[in-house]
Write a protein that holds these residues in place. Structure first.
Motif, PDB file in Angstrom:
ATOM      1  N   PRO A 213       0.725  -1.674  -0.529  1.00 51.12           N
ATOM      2  CA  PRO A 213       0.222   0.186   0.062  1.00 51.12           C
ATOM      3  C   PRO A 213       0.848   1.032  -0.028  1.00 51.12           C
ATOM      4  N   THR A 214       0.305   2.403  -0.436  1.00 51.03           N
ATOM      5  CA  THR A 214       1.036   3.555  -0.190  1.00 51.03           C
ATOM      6  C   THR A 214       1.279   3.984   0.804  1.00 51.03           C
ATOM      7  N   THR A 215       0.537   3.155   2.421  1.00 53.80           N
ATOM      8  CA  THR A 215       1.287   4.036   3.789  1.00 53.80           C
ATOM      9  C   THR A 215       3.103   3.574   3.711  1.00 53.80           C
ATOM     10  N   TYR A 216       3.287   2.201   3.642  1.00 47.88           N
ATOM     11  CA  TYR A 216       4.236   1.795   3.241  1.00 47.88           C
ATOM     12  C   TYR A 216       5.284   2.410   3.240  1.00 47.88           C
ATOM     13  N   VAL A 217       6.290   2.323   4.011  1.00 50.39           N
ATOM     14  CA  VAL A 217       7.480   2.966   3.676  1.00 50.39           C
ATOM     15  C   VAL A 217       8.726   2.340   3.781  1.00 50.39           C
TER      16      VAL A 217
ATOM     17  N   ASP B  14      -1.023  -8.146   7.915  1.00 49.14           N
ATOM     18  CA  ASP B  14      -2.241  -6.508   7.258  1.00 49.14           C
ATOM     19  C   ASP B  14      -3.668  -8.129   7.981  1.00 49.14           C
TER      20      ASP B  14
END
Length: 112
Positions: A48-52, A73
């Protein structure tokens, strides 16, 4: 009294993994009667875009695999379900768990 028998128990498993689910049922039989299988998210196609990525690499030396993220998840989704249902105490297992001989006694001590 065996309070473990009534404890809300969630077993994270992959859809269709009947062999593992059968092993889980055999182990849970007579120990935890209030269980349900929680079908895992599996392996996502992308993060997801929240994973850094850089943070994960900085702190742990490597990225998560997509399979590891899917597992993470699934745990998060089980916790969200527990909160939504306002379940006070719950046990979360993955479908490869093995109970030690002392498990039942140790868990019942938590209720004392």
């Amino acid at each position: 009294m065996n309070k473990l028998k009534t404890l809300s128990t969630f077993v994270i498993t992959m859809p269709g993994d009947v062999t593992r689910q059968k092993k889980c049922k055999n182990q849970l039989n007579g120990i935890c009667d209030n269980y349900e299988f929680f079908l895992a998210n599996g392996k996502p196609n992308k993060f997801p875009t929240t994973y850094v990525s850089w943070k994960r690499q900085f702190y742990f030396g490597r990225d998560l695999t997509l399979g590891e993220f899917g597992c993470f998840d699934s745990h998060k989704l089980v916790l969200e379900k527990i909160v939504a249902k306002k379940i006070e105490k719950a046990l979360i297992l993955e479908d490869d768990f093995i109970f030690l001989d002392s498990f039942k006694r140790s868990m019942n001590h938590l209720f004392m």
